[in-house]
Design a protein around this motif. Sequence first.
Motif, mmCIF file in Angstrom:
data_model
loop_
_atom_site.group_PDB
_atom_site.id
_atom_site.type_symbol
_atom_site.label_atom_id
_atom_site.label_comp_id
_atom_site.label_asym_id
_atom_site.label_seq_id
_atom_site.Cartn_x
_atom_site.Cartn_y
_atom_site.Cartn_z
ATOM 1 N N PHE A 3 75.306 22.342 4.343
ATOM 2 C CA PHE A 3 75.778 23.714 4.461
ATOM 3 C C PHE A 3 74.834 24.622 3.685
ATOM 4 C CE2 PHE A 3 78.566 27.121 2.625
ATOM 5 C CZ PHE A 3 78.748 27.832 3.804
ATOM 6 N N GLU A 4 74.254 25.584 4.379
ATOM 7 C CA GLU A 4 73.318 26.517 3.749
ATOM 8 C C GLU A 4 73.824 27.954 3.805
ATOM 9 O OE1 GLU A 4 70.893 25.554 2.061
ATOM 10 O OE2 GLU A 4 70.617 23.480 2.732
ATOM 11 N N GLY A 5 75.115 28.120 4.118
ATOM 12 C CA GLY A 5 75.666 29.459 4.261
ATOM 13 C C GLY A 5 75.482 29.960 5.681
ATOM 14 N N ARG A 16 77.341 26.345 -2.357
ATOM 15 C CA ARG A 16 76.681 25.526 -1.336
ATOM 16 C C ARG A 16 76.516 24.091 -1.825
ATOM 17 N NH1 ARG A 16 73.238 30.076 -1.109
ATOM 18 N NH2 ARG A 16 71.538 28.882 -2.064
ATOM 19 N N ASN A 20 78.170 20.591 -0.162
ATOM 20 C CA ASN A 20 77.308 19.469 0.232
ATOM 21 C C ASN A 20 77.596 18.210 -0.578
ATOM 22 O OD1 ASN A 20 75.922 20.918 2.260
ATOM 23 N ND2 ASN A 20 74.636 21.899 0.724
#
Length: 291
Positions: A3-5, A16, A20
Amino acid sequence: MKFEGTDSYVADGELRAAVNAAIALERPLLIKGEPGTGKTELAHQVARAIGAPLIEWHVKSTTKAQQGLYEYDAVARLRDSQLGEERVHDITNYIRKGKLWEAFTADERPILLIDEIDKADIEFPNDLLLELDRMEFHVYETGETVKAAKRPIVIITSNNEKELPDAFLRRCFFHYIAFPDEATMREIVEVHFPKLKSRLLAEALKLFYEIRDVPGLKKKPSTSELLDWLKLLLVEDIDPALLAERDPRKLIPPLHGALLKNEQDVMLFEKLAFMARRNSGPGGPQGPGAA
């Protein structure tokens, strides 16, 4: 799977990393924070970012853990038997699948959101320990065991209304969403209102944080309430100069119903305004928290 936003959700590096880490450890992610800081929205954005289906279980004060697994409607079966219905011979017709059952049997690895877990009875988290640990449960009426084919990514939110059991906390990866500072809040606002005039945004944020700093405030306005307020300021075409005023007689901000959500806080501002008017003069109070 990381998940990177997203382009519509501002997540700092720590958030984040927490998402993760929970995915990598295959543990539920427990998210706490003030109401309105985007805890529930996080699950929506994680699902969107990684392309996973989202299954939502919104917990209420009357919610029981068993409802997340399944419910057996014995009353309906009894009624059908009295009416001579053929369907009564198949007990599966009277079993309603819960959100965990739905998540365990999903075709794709889903996001399972258990929203506001602290609203339920104190035993609710304990009653889910085994199921969330082993990702399986037994259906006594049919004798079958429902086991997750693909372990769902579990996100659990809490407003900290009550303490959660230690045994439950040990099984979770924990993250607290701190209230955004002014720079982060500016990023959040710009996502929702990219064309907002800089002066209006600056004055609105300044006033918003002054309101949050007022001593004795029962409910501090949240991020979602700020966004509602800004939307109203735009609709009503409020002049930034009006927000910039620090007239002691006008301590309650325009359209304050979007920010102040109970009569005690409105009365507090009225009292502060009264005290400021009484004490106004050279060097007197200049802002909402000055009195």
